[in-house]
Design an enzyme around this catalytic site. Structure first.
Site, PDB file in Angstrom:
ATOM      1  N   SER A  95       1.026  -1.230  -0.029  1.00 45.63           N
ATOM      2  CA  SER A  95      -0.023   0.019  -0.081  1.00 45.63           C
ATOM      3  C   SER A  95       0.942   1.218   0.087  1.00 45.63           C
ATOM      4  O   SER A  95       2.191   1.026  -0.049  1.00 45.63           O
ATOM      5  CB  SER A  95      -0.641  -0.110   1.328  1.00 45.63           C
ATOM      6  OG  SER A  95      -2.014   0.664   0.992  1.00 45.63           O
ATOM      7  N   GLU A 125       3.260  11.391 -10.020  1.00 45.40           N
ATOM      8  CA  GLU A 125       2.235  11.006 -11.020  1.00 45.40           C
ATOM      9  C   GLU A 125       0.805  11.074 -10.317  1.00 45.40           C
ATOM     10  O   GLU A 125       0.947  11.099  -8.960  1.00 45.40           O
ATOM     11  CB  GLU A 125       2.413   9.586 -11.312  1.00 45.40           C
ATOM     12  CG  GLU A 125       2.858   8.547 -10.536  1.00 45.40           C
ATOM     13  CD  GLU A 125       3.433   7.357 -11.117  1.00 45.40           C
ATOM     14  OE1 GLU A 125       2.421   6.282 -11.022  1.00 45.40           O
ATOM     15  OE2 GLU A 125       4.544   7.225 -11.519  1.00 45.40           O
ATOM     16  N   LYS A 127      -2.466  10.161  -8.463  1.00 50.94           N
ATOM     17  CA  LYS A 127      -3.210   8.988  -7.675  1.00 50.94           C
ATOM     18  C   LYS A 127      -4.313   8.506  -8.239  1.00 50.94           C
ATOM     19  O   LYS A 127      -5.597   9.309  -7.996  1.00 50.94           O
ATOM     20  CB  LYS A 127      -3.030   9.157  -6.219  1.00 50.94           C
ATOM     21  CG  LYS A 127      -3.467   7.935  -5.283  1.00 50.94           C
ATOM     22  CD  LYS A 127      -3.220   8.098  -4.038  1.00 50.94           C
ATOM     23  CE  LYS A 127      -3.622   6.934  -3.118  1.00 50.94           C
ATOM     24  NZ  LYS A 127      -4.951   6.345  -3.470  1.00 50.94           N
ATOM     25  N   ASP A 129      -8.004   6.861  -8.831  1.00 48.71           N
ATOM     26  CA  ASP A 129      -8.882   6.436  -7.997  1.00 48.71           C
ATOM     27  C   ASP A 129      -9.692   5.192  -8.450  1.00 48.71           C
ATOM     28  O   ASP A 129     -10.790   5.422  -8.717  1.00 48.71           O
ATOM     29  CB  ASP A 129      -9.852   7.354  -7.536  1.00 48.71           C
ATOM     30  CG  ASP A 129     -10.534   7.095  -6.048  1.00 48.71           C
ATOM     31  OD1 ASP A 129     -10.360   6.257  -5.671  1.00 48.71           O
ATOM     32  OD2 ASP A 129     -11.571   8.002  -5.939  1.00 48.71           O
ATOM     33  N   ARG A 148      -5.842  -6.793  -6.019  1.00 48.34           N
ATOM     34  CA  ARG A 148      -4.792  -6.554  -5.027  1.00 48.34           C
ATOM     35  C   ARG A 148      -5.164  -7.757  -3.957  1.00 48.34           C
ATOM     36  O   ARG A 148      -4.097  -8.152  -3.261  1.00 48.34           O
ATOM     37  CB  ARG A 148      -4.944  -5.208  -4.572  1.00 48.34           C
ATOM     38  CG  ARG A 148      -3.859  -5.048  -3.473  1.00 48.34           C
ATOM     39  CD  ARG A 148      -3.449  -3.542  -3.334  1.00 48.34           C
ATOM     40  NE  ARG A 148      -2.683  -3.400  -2.188  1.00 48.34           N
ATOM     41  CZ  ARG A 148      -2.928  -3.403  -0.844  1.00 48.34           C
ATOM     42  NH1 ARG A 148      -4.239  -3.153  -0.614  1.00 48.34           N
ATOM     43  NH2 ARG A 148      -1.816  -3.372   0.079  1.00 48.34           N
ATOM     44  N   TYR A 239       1.039   1.612 -14.054  1.00 46.50           N
ATOM     45  CA  TYR A 239       2.148   2.679 -13.422  1.00 46.50           C
ATOM     46  C   TYR A 239       3.331   1.980 -12.435  1.00 46.50           C
ATOM     47  O   TYR A 239       4.225   2.823 -12.081  1.00 46.50           O
ATOM     48  CB  TYR A 239       1.467   3.620 -12.495  1.00 46.50           C
ATOM     49  CG  TYR A 239       0.545   2.851 -11.282  1.00 46.50           C
ATOM     50  CD1 TYR A 239       1.217   2.106 -10.212  1.00 46.50           C
ATOM     51  CD2 TYR A 239      -0.884   3.045 -11.488  1.00 46.50           C
ATOM     52  CE1 TYR A 239       0.295   1.429  -9.564  1.00 46.50           C
ATOM     53  CE2 TYR A 239      -1.790   2.278 -10.624  1.00 46.50           C
ATOM     54  CZ  TYR A 239      -1.145   1.668  -9.553  1.00 46.50           C
ATOM     55  OH  TYR A 239      -1.693   1.176  -8.737  1.00 46.50           O
ATOM     56  N   LYS A 303       7.335   9.000  -5.757  1.00 46.36           N
ATOM     57  CA  LYS A 303       7.998   7.921  -5.657  1.00 46.36           C
ATOM     58  C   LYS A 303       9.659   8.249  -5.917  1.00 46.36           C
ATOM     59  O   LYS A 303       9.914   9.092  -6.730  1.00 46.36           O
ATOM     60  CB  LYS A 303       7.789   6.897  -6.869  1.00 46.36           C
ATOM     61  CG  LYS A 303       6.403   6.292  -6.795  1.00 46.36           C
ATOM     62  CD  LYS A 303       6.010   5.467  -8.072  1.00 46.36           C
ATOM     63  CE  LYS A 303       4.663   5.117  -7.922  1.00 46.36           C
ATOM     64  NZ  LYS A 303       4.171   4.751  -9.222  1.00 46.36           N
ATOM     65  N   LYS A 327      -2.393  13.118  -0.616  1.00 46.92           N
ATOM     66  CA  LYS A 327      -3.848  13.356  -1.050  1.00 46.92           C
ATOM     67  C   LYS A 327      -4.569  14.752  -1.066  1.00 46.92           C
ATOM     68  O   LYS A 327      -3.884  15.488  -0.563  1.00 46.92           O
ATOM     69  CB  LYS A 327      -4.704  12.464   0.057  1.00 46.92           C
ATOM     70  CG  LYS A 327      -4.102  11.033   0.047  1.00 46.92           C
ATOM     71  CD  LYS A 327      -5.501  10.085  -0.512  1.00 46.92           C
ATOM     72  CE  LYS A 327      -6.137   9.536   0.678  1.00 46.92           C
ATOM     73  NZ  LYS A 327      -6.812   8.491   0.251  1.00 46.92           N
ATOM     74  N   CYS A 421     -45.189  10.546  11.786  1.00 46.53           N
ATOM     75  CA  CYS A 421     -44.367   9.918  10.505  1.00 46.53           C
ATOM     76  C   CYS A 421     -45.123  10.606   9.199  1.00 46.53           C
ATOM     77  O   CYS A 421     -46.187  10.480   9.279  1.00 46.53           O
ATOM     78  CB  CYS A 421     -44.707   8.436  10.688  1.00 46.53           C
ATOM     79  SG  CYS A 421     -43.889   7.728   8.909  1.00 46.53           S
ATOM     80  N   CYS A 424     -46.740   7.541   7.054  1.00 44.42           N
ATOM     81  CA  CYS A 424     -47.903   6.852   7.473  1.00 44.42           C
ATOM     82  C   CYS A 424     -48.792   7.561   8.602  1.00 44.42           C
ATOM     83  O   CYS A 424     -49.804   7.175   9.044  1.00 44.42           O
ATOM     84  CB  CYS A 424     -47.661   5.565   7.832  1.00 44.42           C
ATOM     85  SG  CYS A 424     -46.784   5.191   9.369  1.00 44.42           S
ATOM     86  N   CYS A 437     -40.793   5.878  13.899  1.00 45.79           N
ATOM     87  CA  CYS A 437     -41.901   5.585  13.441  1.00 45.79           C
ATOM     88  C   CYS A 437     -42.076   4.132  13.912  1.00 45.79           C
ATOM     89  O   CYS A 437     -41.414   3.174  13.380  1.00 45.79           O
ATOM     90  CB  CYS A 437     -42.220   5.702  12.010  1.00 45.79           C
ATOM     91  SG  CYS A 437     -43.910   4.852  11.493  1.00 45.79           S
ATOM     92  N   CYS A 443     -45.993   0.794   7.745  1.00 48.09           N
ATOM     93  CA  CYS A 443     -45.658   2.310   7.000  1.00 48.09           C
ATOM     94  C   CYS A 443     -44.660   1.765   5.551  1.00 48.09           C
ATOM     95  O   CYS A 443     -43.645   0.871   5.525  1.00 48.09           O
ATOM     96  CB  CYS A 443     -44.472   2.535   8.016  1.00 48.09           C
ATOM     97  SG  CYS A 443     -43.672   4.184   7.602  1.00 48.09           S
TER      98      CYS A 443
HETATM   99  S1  IVH Z   1       2.335   3.067  -6.776  1.00 45.91           S
HETATM  100  C1  IVH Z   1       4.105   0.410  -3.415  1.00 45.91           C
HETATM  101  N1  IVH Z   1       1.141   4.778  -8.220  1.00 45.91           N
HETATM  102  O1  IVH Z   1      -3.196   3.781  -4.523  1.00 45.91           O
HETATM  103  C2  IVH Z   1       3.637   1.525  -4.089  1.00 45.91           C
HETATM  104  N2  IVH Z   1      -0.218   3.541  -6.795  1.00 45.91           N
HETATM  105  O2  IVH Z   1      -2.413   2.639  -1.115  1.00 45.91           O
HETATM  106  C3  IVH Z   1       3.017   1.078  -5.456  1.00 45.91           C
HETATM  107  N3  IVH Z   1      -2.643   3.801  -6.670  1.00 45.91           N
HETATM  108  O3  IVH Z   1      -4.352   0.842  -4.040  1.00 45.91           O
HETATM  109  C4  IVH Z   1       1.632   1.801  -5.720  1.00 45.91           C
HETATM  110  N4  IVH Z   1      -2.447   5.364  -8.304  1.00 45.91           N
HETATM  111  O4  IVH Z   1      -2.937   0.910  -6.539  1.00 45.91           O
HETATM  112  C5  IVH Z   1       0.919   3.883  -7.252  1.00 45.91           C
HETATM  113  N5  IVH Z   1       0.182   6.115  -9.875  1.00 45.91           N
HETATM  114  C6  IVH Z   1       0.098   5.329  -8.743  1.00 45.91           C
HETATM  115  C7  IVH Z   1      -1.206   4.839  -8.178  1.00 45.91           C
HETATM  116  C8  IVH Z   1      -1.176   4.115  -7.008  1.00 45.91           C
HETATM  117  C9  IVH Z   1      -2.987   4.902  -7.423  1.00 45.91           C
HETATM  118  C10 IVH Z   1      -3.107   3.115  -5.695  1.00 45.91           C
HETATM  119  C11 IVH Z   1      -2.513   1.764  -5.574  1.00 45.91           C
HETATM  120  C12 IVH Z   1      -3.087   1.662  -3.965  1.00 45.91           C
HETATM  121  C13 IVH Z   1      -3.248   2.783  -3.558  1.00 45.91           C
HETATM  122  C14 IVH Z   1      -2.344   3.175  -2.497  1.00 45.91           C
END
Ligand code: IVH
Length: 687
Positions: A95, A125, A127, A129, A148, A239, A303, A327, A421, A424, A437, A443
């Protein structure tokens, strides 16, 4: 060569000719797929693409033995499976440590500098979702895809992932050679524009739209029927390289270049940074632009670029020390409360809900937000007409964060909870901050809630029976109680808005398909107070049949680990209530048969009817294994000692259960004696 009206009919071709044309068509289509899904720059019209695709399909039909299993036509899904297999990852999928605080990024940078005793280069890069996924290519061919899961192993979803158009079934080898083994990590997403189109289509077909792209993507990825996955507009962005043989890289960015060369789609705007300030700038810029993206991101990832330096920093069991997620703050917007309405839920609770002037919060239009209960209203001092700040974090229901003070504006009177309510008209009951209620069976709002709950994913999981459909059914008087769901016919549904012949038949079929639900799902679906998914599962496991659960008294219920006196009282009260009992019997009278858990495979019934309690630490066996042994022989493991207990197994430092066993004269076994008995019962006990 592109096919047109003049292409020779497949039947007139020799095998060699067909094989050559199929290979060249596949190649051409793969190229167009790449341009469309990976480069986002289509080269030909949809119609021209369709012609190529249909020609290849026709040839494959005429020469099935020549068809390539990785042909671009092979993305429509295969027969459903009954369960997804558990598959280990090629390397742990860790994670990320995450924070919303700029200071946390500065501290991260300091730690890295200190550990490296030098100046780091970072890769930044977005993140993404979505749902995280491992893809494995062997000899350049997609061989497996795994969710995962817990990071060490996940669910095998290869057939589902093969339907995702942006996932190459075969890596390109025209720019650089493909490695013999490649495991990569990426995110499966649904783009926002595709999401809207998909939901529109679902609504037209009378279905239940998805709440957000992430849940829709994760759900589609874990489908048992890959043909359903094929109908969802999933995309992949890759990625990270988890493991590779036959190629090597010094830096993250080299790896990203390779992913690109192999035809894998990678996120936009990946860039380098040398300092915390540059990271903050990148984060700020992405935060400002995120509404313009066609997919959801919830922050940026930082990273370390140098892979050797990553090794030096290492990882905890949870996250690497060389990366972190920075975040975004949850999105907040300001809007006005037009009115405060009251919603009546499944359990009869009256909840005040703010009806808002519609406002876009992070790409989703928000027009209502729960205000929870009377105390919350008073605490935040929220009234009709107020200007408020609302927030939406991830898939959490929108919340009213706070009221915005307006100096010169006259406010309305404080909101009062109703005394009857609104659905009803029954006088409400007030208990602390909660207003209820009490008209459980009369109801309509509570009935709707019960239907939705009974049909929900963790209960009977009836496809197509969500909130909207439940409202239609109740308002039309078609389902006066849960049981009558099983009486519905397509003819009755047809006149309802949004239903056509097919959707009416589908809903009836979906309901009828659940005549033998698993007991744990049925128990959860009844909506017994305090009985969530876990307790329902434990009750099913312990009692084995609905009859046994219905017959259990409080003491018997409390033998289930995790069921205490408060819970057992609520369960007994619910099941003993004549109206609830009648409702359950009405379902059973329709021929619905909840199915108890299957006895463990290879098990015997040497211990049938016996109840076991463990106390103290076992030395040889893990608790879970000991429990599995008992259950495999038909016995049950319970949490507390009572007169009904058959044996108490005592390990080191036993607790009060041992004393109780002695005082009730229940046979006590040591671990060695326990193992002996299990062997006598015909079970194999690991040495
Ligand atoms: S790198 C060990 N890069 O975010 C590092 N993760 O808890 C490997 N995620 O579920 C992850 N975008 O899958 C990395 N550009 C990105 C990402 C990314 C989304 C996700 C990842 C993980 C969660 C982080």
């Amino acid at each position: 060569m592109s096919p047109n009206g003049d292409s020779p009919s497949p039947q007139t071709l020799s095998e060699d000719q067909a094989s050559a044309e199929m290979a060249s068509l596949a190649e051409e289509i793969r190229g167009h797929d790449h341009h469309y899904y990976v480069e986002a720059r289509p080269r030909i019209s949809d119609a021209a693409y369709d012609r190529l695709y249909r020609r290849l399909q026709a040839l494959e039909e005429a020469f099935p033995h020549l068809a390539d299993p990785d042909s671009p036509t092979q993305r429509v899904g295969v027969d459903p499976v009954s369960q997804l297999p558990t598959v280990a990852h090629a390397a742990p999928m860790l994670s990320l440590d995450s924070s919303q605080e700029p200071d946390a990024v500065r501290r991260f940078d300091e730690r890295v500098r200190k550990a490296l005793e030098g100046d780091p280069t970072y890769v930044l890069e977005p993140k993404l979702d979505g749902a995280s996924l491992e893809l494995v290519y062997e000899g350049g061919v997609l061989s497996r895809a795994v969710t995962r899961g817990n990071g060490r192993e996940g669910e095998g979803v290869t057939e589902n992932v093969r339907t995702i158009q942006s996932v190459p079934l075969r890596l390109r080898d025209d720019v650089r050679p493909v490695p013999s083994f490649l495991s990569i990590r990426g995110e499966v997403l649904i783009f926002l524009s595709d999401f809207e189109r998909m939901n529109e289509r679902i609504l037209e077909e009378g279905g239940e739209p998805f709440a957000n792209p992430r849940n829709a993507a994760a759900g589609a990825l874990r489908q048992l029927d890959s043909r359903i996955t094929a109908t969802r507009p999933l995309r992949l962005l890759a990625y990270d390289i988890l493991a590779v043989e036959g190629a090597s890289f010094d830096s993250d960015l080299d790896g990203v270049d390779a992913l690109r060369d192999w035809g894998l789609p990678v996120p936009e705007r990946i860039q380098r940074a040398e300092s915390a300030e540059e990271i903050l700038e990148y984060h700020g810029a992405y935060d400002r632009d995120r509404d313009d993206l066609d997919y959801e991101i919830d922050g940026v990832v930082i990273k370390l670029d140098d892979l050797a330096a990553r090794e030096d920093l290492g990882a905890t069991s949870h996250h690497p020390r060389w990366a972190m997620a920075f975040k975004f703050e949850p999105r907040k917007e300001v809007t006005r409360i037009d009115r405060i309405a009251i919603q009546v839920g499944r359990t009869g609770a009256l909840t005040p809900v703010a009806l808002l002037r519609p406002v876009e919060v992070g790409g989703v239009t928000v027009s209502r937000a729960s205000l929870h209960n009377r105390d919350e209203l008073v605490r935040k001092d929220i009234r009709e007409g107020d200007l408020v700040r609302v927030q939406r974090a991830g898939d959490v229901i929108p919340q009213v964060v706070e009221r915005i003070l307006e100096e010169d504006r006259e406010r309305s009177a404080p909101f009062e909870m109703p005394t009857r309510c609104p659905v009803c008209d029954t006088p409400v009951e007030v208990k602390g901050p909660l207003t209820r209620c009490p008209n459980v069976f009369g109801c309509r709002a509570q009935l709707k809630g019960r239907i939705v709950h009974f049909a929900s994913r963790n209960a009977l999981d009836i496809e197509g029976l969500g909130e909207e459909t439940a409202v239609l059914l109740v308002e039309a008087g078609l389902v006066p109680e849960i049981a009558t769901l099983f009486d519905l016919t397509p003819d009755e549904l047809l006149p309802l808005p949004g239903f056509a012949e097919k959707s009416a038949e589908n809903l009836v079929a979906a309901i009828q398909a659940k005549r033998e639900p698993e007991l744990r799902r049925f128990l959860f679906g009844l909506g017994i107070p305090e009985v969530g998914v876990t307790v329902a599962r434990d009750l099913a496991q312990h009692f084995g049949s609905l009859e046994a659960v219905l017959a259990a008294d409080q003491e018997a219920l409390e033998e289930v680990a995790g069921v205490g006196p408060i819970m057992s009282e609520q369960i007994v009260a619910f099941l003993a209530d004549p109206q609830h009992a009648e409702a359950i019997q009405a379902v059973l009278a329709r021929g619905v048969r909840p199915m108890g858990p299957e006895p463990a495979e290879g098990g015997s019934d040497a211990l049938a009817g016996t109840k076991w309690v463990f106390t103290g630490a076992l030395e040889r066996l893990a608790r879970g294994d000991a429990k599995a042994l008992v259950e495999a022989a038909g016995g049950r493991v319970v949490g507390s000692v009572s007169k009904a207990t058959s044996f108490v197994v005592v390990g080191a430092d036993p607790g009060s259960k041992y004393d109780k066993a002695v005082s009730l004269s229940i046979p006590v076994l040591t671990e060695a004696e326990f193992v002996e008995r299990m062997r006598e019962a015909g079970l194999e006990v690991p040495e």
